[in-house]
Design a protein around this motif. Structure first.
Motif, PDB file in Angstrom:
ATOM      1  N   THR A 221      40.597  25.043  37.295  1.00 16.54           N
ATOM      2  CA  THR A 221      39.660  25.483  36.338  1.00 16.54           C
ATOM      3  C   THR A 221      40.333  25.157  34.897  1.00 16.54           C
TER       4      THR A 221
ATOM      5  N   TRP B 166      36.936  35.626  38.411  1.00 13.65           N
ATOM      6  CA  TRP B 166      37.507  35.238  38.713  1.00 13.65           C
ATOM      7  C   TRP B 166      37.626  34.125  39.533  1.00 13.65           C
TER       8      TRP B 166
ATOM      9  N   SER C  71      40.643  36.894  43.793  1.00  6.54           N
ATOM     10  CA  SER C  71      40.730  37.412  42.165  1.00  6.54           C
ATOM     11  C   SER C  71      41.997  36.076  41.896  1.00  6.54           C
ATOM     12  N   CYS C  72      41.892  36.456  40.396  1.00  6.72           N
ATOM     13  CA  CYS C  72      42.723  35.009  39.157  1.00  6.72           C
ATOM     14  C   CYS C  72      43.810  34.976  40.388  1.00  6.72           C
TER      15      CYS C  72
ATOM     16  N   VAL D  94      32.777  34.022  39.126  1.00  2.00           N
ATOM     17  CA  VAL D  94      31.895  34.049  37.588  1.00  2.00           C
ATOM     18  C   VAL D  94      31.398  31.908  37.605  1.00  2.00           C
ATOM     19  N   LYS D  95      31.883  31.553  38.351  1.00  2.48           N
ATOM     20  CA  LYS D  95      31.760  29.770  37.764  1.00  2.48           C
ATOM     21  C   LYS D  95      29.637  29.784  38.864  1.00  2.48           C
TER      22      LYS D  95
ATOM     23  N   TYR E  15      30.896  40.532  31.562  1.00  5.63           N
ATOM     24  CA  TYR E  15      31.981  40.087  31.611  1.00  5.63           C
ATOM     25  C   TYR E  15      33.973  40.165  30.347  1.00  5.63           C
TER      26      TYR E  15
ATOM     27  N   PHE F 257      37.643  38.625  31.182  1.00  4.56           N
ATOM     28  CA  PHE F 257      38.677  38.276  32.110  1.00  4.56           C
ATOM     29  C   PHE F 257      39.847  39.034  32.819  1.00  4.56           C
ATOM     30  N   PRO F 258      40.187  39.267  33.606  1.00  6.20           N
ATOM     31  CA  PRO F 258      39.781  38.766  34.920  1.00  6.20           C
ATOM     32  C   PRO F 258      38.965  39.423  36.091  1.00  6.20           C
TER      33      PRO F 258
END
Length: 503
Positions: free
Chosen positions: A76, A359, A368-369, A406-407, A432, A434-435
């Motif tokens: 990403t 994310w 998660s991120c 999210v994507k 939304y 982040f994260p």
């Protein structure tokens, strides 16, 4: 430490520390072993392998590795030239284009590690092949490592299998939940089908580069083997590829544990091991005990005929996989439905939707991120509030739960084929940050309450008297402030929804 730094410099000390596992500033022969192997090109036989006495009459299983490298475009934020990420940092990833060993042959009996610890287990009852040694209280293992520790016991077969993909697999991940869990999916008089789930990761770089960790969301699969482990009928291990992102990557930018760490996620199309057929005897004897040629007179391999297995008990693969998931993640004791399905169920049952937008994934090892214990990570949520009994009870009673990437919602929003689904995604993405964002909404998608995980963790780390907001006031019924605060968040959502949910 100061003398070591003076003698070796920053990067030299970093490499030394990565080998010095007990941090005593001395390298034992065991700690120096990875460097010796690297310089000499010779790997001595490990103790665990020495303990195994090969059975000359035993069967062997042929396994092939199938691997398609990470699709770089799915990262990403870390494509070359973006955010100043150097080509060198990603060199280990870019150079990994094929499995380290496309095929291997292993003794069938080595797969006994997958057998249940006792014979009276019910179908679907999970047990640990490799128990997790980490939790939210123990912290996590060092990022500053290049070479895996020698595998022991049941780790050995899993290490051998994962080494087919890459020479540096770590069968124990840096973060919880670690390990490997299994359950019986089917049982007959002489055979089991064992479903399993493994959390493992790979180190793609070697000195002088800094560590680069590659962590698939999970390895899952099954093995069909005899109860005495003498025969393996079928084996498959793979990284699921059904979601748009399934790998977490983390790499250091400096020569210390506290150096900056970059994180990203991406999509791996295929990482799979599969047996080419049932295990077969290494040596064939006739009825008099004489060794026979394994090929017929025309030079073709002798074909074996295997009896049909009649399963007496069986559960669906989906149920077995769910049992393993709950063993790894107790928060999954309640169902987390796919995004659009959650709203359909909420409409039918007249409940609210409790949605977590991330994310990266909530129920994969990568979490998660970032796998770092930063505020707002999915790991912190799932290992604390989402596992607690009061939260599980309230979610089960009053909400339909879901988590989404999210994507995936961005793709759903842009798909004008279904305007309602597109609008649901849009309403979520508007809220939304982040994260991770926790969202409560009506069955029509209207958001009535939401809180960012960073803010949530900030206020739960404060003293009760310092929290001004009455919305997130602490309850005295629970000692754990995060559980109390999340309960308050859910109850506030129910309160706000009352006017809309009146019959």
């Amino acid at each position: 430490q100061e003398l070591a730094l003076k003698s070796l410099g920053n990067e030299g000390l970093f490499l030394f520390s990565s080998l010095d596992t007990n941090k005593d500033l001395y390298l034992s022969p065991e700690e120096f072993k990875p460097i010796a192997e690297k310089l000499t090109g010779v790997a001595p036989v490990s103790e665990s392998e020495e303990e195994e006495t090969p059975d000359p009459d035993g069967e062997t299983l042929s396994i092939v590795a199938k691997f398609q490298p990470l699709v770089m475009e799915t990262m990403t934020k870390s494509k070359d030239g973006f955010l100043g990420i150097s080509h060198v940092a990603l060199s280990g990833l870019r150079n990994w284009t094929a499995p380290a060993a496309p095929m291997t042959v292993l003794p069938a009996r080595q797969f006994k590690a997958f057998l249940p610890p006792k014979n009276n287990l019910d179908l679907g009852d999970p047990w640990w092949i490799i128990p997790s040694e980490l939790n939210i209280f123990t912290g996590y293992l060092s990022n500053n490592r290049f070479y895996p520790p020698p595998p022991k016991g049941k780790e050995v077969i899993i290490h051998k299998l994962l080494s087919m993909f890459h020479p540096r697999p770590f069968v124990r991940t840096r973060f919880a939940p670690q390990g490997a869990v299994a359950c019986i999916q089917a049982s007959s008089s002489f055979y089991y089908t064992i479903a399993f789930r493994i959390h493992a990761e790979f180190q793609l770089n070697e000195p002088p580069n800094f560590p680069f960790w590659f962590s698939p969301g999970q390895f899952t699969g099954y093995i069909v083997l005899s109860k005495d482990s003498s025969h393996v009928r079928d084996f498959r291990l793979f990284v699921p590829n059904n979601r748009s992102l399934n790998v977490d990557m983390e790499w250091l930018y400096g020569a210390s544990e506290s150096s900056n760490m970059e994180v990203d996620i991406g999509y791996l199309p295929q990482m799979e091991l599969e047996s080419t057929g049932p295990s077969i005897p290494a040596v064939i004897h006739d009825e008099n005990g004489n060794v026979l040629d394994s090929r017929d007179p025309s030079g073709e391999p002798i074909q074996f005929v295997f009896e049909e297995i009649t399963w007496q008990q069986e559960i669906p693969w989906e149920e077995a996989a769910h049992r393993l998931e709950v063993a790894m993640y107790p928060f999954k004791k309640i169902s987390y439905l796919p995004f659009t399905e959650a709203f359909e169920r909420a409409q039918a049952e007249k409940k609210l939707v409790h949605s977590i937008l991330l994310w990266g994934a909530l129920d994969d090892h990568k979490a998660s991120c970032a796998s770092l214990p930063v505020p707002g990570s999915g790991r912190t949520l799932r290992e604390t509030v989402l596992e607690s009994s009061p939260i599980l009870a309230l979610l089960n009673e009053s909400f339909i739960s879901s988590w989404s990437l999210v994507k995936e919602l961005e793709e759903l929003q842009s798909n004008r084929g279904n305007e309602f689904h597109s609008k649901l995604a849009e309403l979520h993405l508007e809220k939304y940050n982040f994260p991770v964002e926790m969202i409560i909404c009506l069955p029509n998608g209207t958001v009535i309450h939401h809180i960012n995980a960073n803010y949530f963790l900030d206020i739960t780390s404060m003293k009760p008297e310092d929290v001004e907001s009455s919305i997130f006031s602490f309850s005295t019924n629970f000692e754990d402030p995060s559980t109390a605060t999340y309960l308050q968040f859910l109850k506030e959502g129910l309160q706000r929804a009352k006017p809309y949910l009146q019959p």
